[in-house]
Design an enzyme around this catalytic site. Structure first.
Site, PDB file in Angstrom:
ATOM      1  N   LYS A  12       1.133  -1.338  -0.022  1.00 21.29           N
ATOM      2  CA  LYS A  12       0.160   0.052  -0.047  1.00 21.29           C
ATOM      3  C   LYS A  12       0.957   1.310  -0.146  1.00 21.29           C
ATOM      4  O   LYS A  12       0.521   2.245  -0.782  1.00 21.29           O
ATOM      5  CB  LYS A  12      -0.906  -0.026   1.259  1.00 21.29           C
ATOM      6  N   ASP A  65      -8.618   1.148   4.403  1.00 16.53           N
ATOM      7  CA  ASP A  65      -8.863  -0.069   4.797  1.00 16.53           C
ATOM      8  C   ASP A  65      -9.547  -0.606   3.366  1.00 16.53           C
ATOM      9  O   ASP A  65     -10.116   0.371   2.738  1.00 16.53           O
ATOM     10  CB  ASP A  65     -10.159  -0.405   5.736  1.00 16.53           C
ATOM     11  N   TYR A 141      -4.604 -10.106  -3.275  1.00 13.40           N
ATOM     12  CA  TYR A 141      -5.385 -10.642  -4.399  1.00 13.40           C
ATOM     13  C   TYR A 141      -5.081 -10.461  -5.727  1.00 13.40           C
ATOM     14  O   TYR A 141      -5.876 -10.848  -6.620  1.00 13.40           O
ATOM     15  CB  TYR A 141      -7.032 -10.381  -3.900  1.00 13.40           C
TER      16      TYR A 141
END
Ligand SMILES: O=c1nc[nH]c2c1ncn2[C@H]1C[C@H](O)[C@@H](COP(=O)(O)OP(=O)(O)OP(=O)(O)O)O1
Ligand SMILES: [Mg+2]
EC number: 3.6.1.66
Length: 184
Positions: A12, A65, A141
């Protein structure tokens, strides 16, 4: 300008830095663990996280999130994406999706920035769950998510390519637009 990103996820940070640095905003990771409640929405997880962190971190910071929401699985893994990734992982998701025609899914990112007030920025990207893992870039993912309009997974894209269309890229661009207007 420097902004603190409170996260445990280097993937991230790489994406946030790559998008914001050219815009004059330096992102510094702060590995300060905070509780992620089992709420029904990413927004609730972020708002709780900020409330918990705001008296413990003295500088302006943001958290994020995010999750993968699969239509045929009623939005699973969604808010529980991190736990599901750690437990059954990509193979587990592909197993759940075996024989399922409807591969529609979306990633959602919710950024919460705290500067004395809470500011929320949201991004979503629609796509499909692939039938097998492809690519080695990105994280989580990415190897099983093919964004709409492309025939490759997020894990087969560079950070720049992914940032141009991803949920996180969209939320970060909203965040940057807000910073530009409010930090004149
Ligand atoms: O662009 C993405 N590409 C692939 N997978 C992604 C992405 N964005 C979120 N995801 C997955 C990873 C993790 O399993 C969960 C997020 O969980 P989430 O709690 O937001 O992140 P995290 O625990 O890795 O870091 P942290 O909470 O310290 O910010 O969804
Ligand atoms: Mg997390």
């Amino acid at each position: 300008m420097k902004i603190f990103f409170i996260t445990s996820n280097p993937g991230k940070v790489k994406e946030a830095s790559s998008l914001l640095k050219p815009l004059g905003i330096e992102v510094e990771q702060l590995k300060f663990p905070y509780p992620e409640i089992q709420a029904d929405s990413l927004e609730e997880v972020v708002e709780f996280g900020i409330r918990w962190l705001k008296d413990k971190v003295s500088k302006p910071f943001f958290i994020e999130d995010s999750g993968l929401f699969i239509e045929a699985l009623e939005g699973f893994p969604g808010v529980y994406s991190a736990y599901v990734y750690r437990t059954i992982g990509l193979d587990g998701i592909l197993k759940l999706m075996e024989g399922i025609e409807n591969r529609r899914a979306y990633f959602k990112s919710v950024i919460g920035y705290y500067d004395g007030k809470v500011h929320i920025f949201v991004g979503k990207v629609y796509g499909k769950i692939s039938h097998e893992k492809k690519g080695t870039q990105g994280f989580g993912y990415d190897p099983i998510f093919v964004p709409d309009g492309y025939d490759k997974t997020f894990a087969e894209m560079t950070t720049e390519e992914k940032n141009a269309i991803s949920h996180r890229g969209k939320a970060l661009k909203e965040f940057h637009r807000w910073l530009k207007e409010n930090l004149k």
